[in-house]
Scaffold this active site. Structure first.
Site, PDB file in Angstrom:
ATOM      1  CE1 TYR A   1      -3.135  -8.120   5.297  1.00  0.00           C
ATOM      2  CE2 TYR A   1      -1.538  -8.221   7.091  1.00  0.00           C
ATOM      3  CZ  TYR A   1      -1.837  -7.987   5.763  1.00  0.00           C
ATOM      4  OH  TYR A   1      -0.838  -7.624   4.893  1.00  0.00           O
TER       5      TYR A   1
ATOM      6  CG  ASP B   1      -1.819  -1.226   1.244  1.00  0.00           C
ATOM      7  OD1 ASP B   1      -1.944  -1.891   0.202  1.00  0.00           O
ATOM      8  OD2 ASP B   1      -2.388  -1.519   2.310  1.00  0.00           O
TER       9      ASP B   1
END
Ligand code: GLA
Length: 380
Positions: free
Chosen positions: A223, A171
């Site tokens: 996650y 990201d």
């Protein structure tokens, strides 16, 4: 200055009582393909969106970091030494400032006012947009001389050590290195990166980002569980990371339970899909790219198990509406779908997606223009 820049400039003046030294911005990102691959040392293909986070910043001399956000009433005020105790959105700002000092930047303190339109919890990485706009500001204001990859790593370190989210580097790299008309092909092992043209205009296709409004959080433990499943399989196969394994290693390898085998199968098949996508883009085969996007979604749904009914439903509706392909983008568990469609199908597709949400009683999805834009920059 644009009206967006004026807004954050004026907000800085009224809250801090002086002018900011400048305004920096960074985009949210979508990932075209290559999901949950960055922490497996594989390849990813994200790109920068037109949605942006802006920060107005000025240095302070007393070692404090004070932050305001126009999206939230809370104000944060602490020293860099206390960064570990930062919570909420300000942890991304304070955590990045702290990680940059650890990387050698001499940060004497900051006032920061943040504003933007990247939806929070929408899977478009509003967090990396906040980190990378802050990182650029600090690099400029304190002449820190850190490279772009240093800045990306500082954002990642803030996530790991301050926010508590064990994310990969995708990201931050997308937010920094995105470029109009292009995705970024990042090799997450060597960190080599190159722009890959997305020939949308030439092929009369478009990318759309469809927000399910199901909120997700990469610090919530699911996650981390996926990441540790991958590490366990790599260890069982005796390789440093799943990047080094093959599908036949998985078939013939040690006794793994079905769940672990499926997690690893997603990673290995997704890595293939990323590299194939790059080849198909070069050949302008957008129908082929679309098929790989849909295959990626199926793999994330069935093998990696990070989809939710809303994302499956929106992908199905996009395909029924004529999309060439569609998939969840980002970590999953909520957030957004990215869809590739012929330009003349977009209206039908959006109508189909909205109808599906209405029939199911889901919130009306927001649909953003998902075409690739520029990465982080100084705005004024
Ligand atoms: C989140 C993380 C990224 C990446 C994606 C899944 O966005 O921040 O590092 O792992 O999930 O591809």
């Amino acid at each position: 200055m644009t009206s967006d820049q004026q807004r954050v400039f004026a907000a800085f003046r009224s809250r801090v009582g002086r002018d900011p030294s400048g305004i920096w911005s960074a985009p949210g990102r979508a990932n075209l393909i290559g999901e949950h691959l960055d922490y497996n040392d594989c390849h990813v293909l994200p790109y920068a969106l037109s949605l942006r986070t802006r920060v107005a910043v000025a240095p302070r001399a007393d070692g404090r970091v004070r932050c305001w956000s126009l999206q939230d009433d809370a104000v944060a005020d602490m020293t860099l030494a206390d960064a570990a105790t930062a919570t909420g959105w300000s942890a991304y700002i304070i955590g990045t400032a702290w990680a940059m000092t650890e990387a050698g930047a001499e940060v004497s303190g900051l006032d920061v006012v943040a504003d933007g339109d990247v939806p929070v919890g929408g899977g478009l990485s509003s967090s990396a947009a906040l980190e990378m706009s802050t990182a650029l500001a600090i690099n400029d204001l304190f002449d820190a001389g850190l490279t772009q990859l240093d800045l990306a790593r500082a954002g990642q370190r803030a996530e790991h050590e301050v926010v508590g989210a064990p994310v990969g580097l995708m990201d931050q790299v997308a937010a920094l290195l995105g470029a109009a008309g292009h995705a970024v092909l990042l090799d997450c092992r060597s960190l080599d990166h190159q722009p890959i043209e997305l020939p949308l205009r030439e092929t009369q296709t478009r990318l759309l980002v469809i927000d399910s409004h199901v909120s997700h959080d990469v610090a919530d433990g699911v996650y981390a569980a996926r990441r540790s499943a991958c590490e366990r399989v790599a260890k069982a196969l005796g390789v440093p990371a799943l990047r080094d394994a093959t599908l036949s290693d998985l078939e013939s390898g040690p006794d793994l339970d079905d769940e672990l085998r499926r997690r690893a199968r997603h990673v290995l098949t997704e890595e293939r899909r990323v590299l194939e996508t790059v080849g198909l883009l070069a050949r302008r085969d957008m129908a082929g790219v679309g098929r790989l996007l849909t295959a990626s979604h199926q793999s994330l749904r069935d093998d990696y198990e990070v989809s939710v009914p809303e994302l499956d439903g929106l992908v199905a509706a996009a395909l029924e509406g004529g999309a060439l392909g569609a998939r969840l983008t980002g970590a999953g568990f909520g957030g957004c779908v990215v869809a590739l469609a012929r330009a003349d199908q977009v209206e039908d597709l959006v109508a189909r997606v909205r109808r599906r949400a209405a029939v199911e009683g889901w919130p009306t999805p927001a649909v953003y223009d998902g075409d690739p834009c520029d990465g982080a920059r100084r705005d004024s």
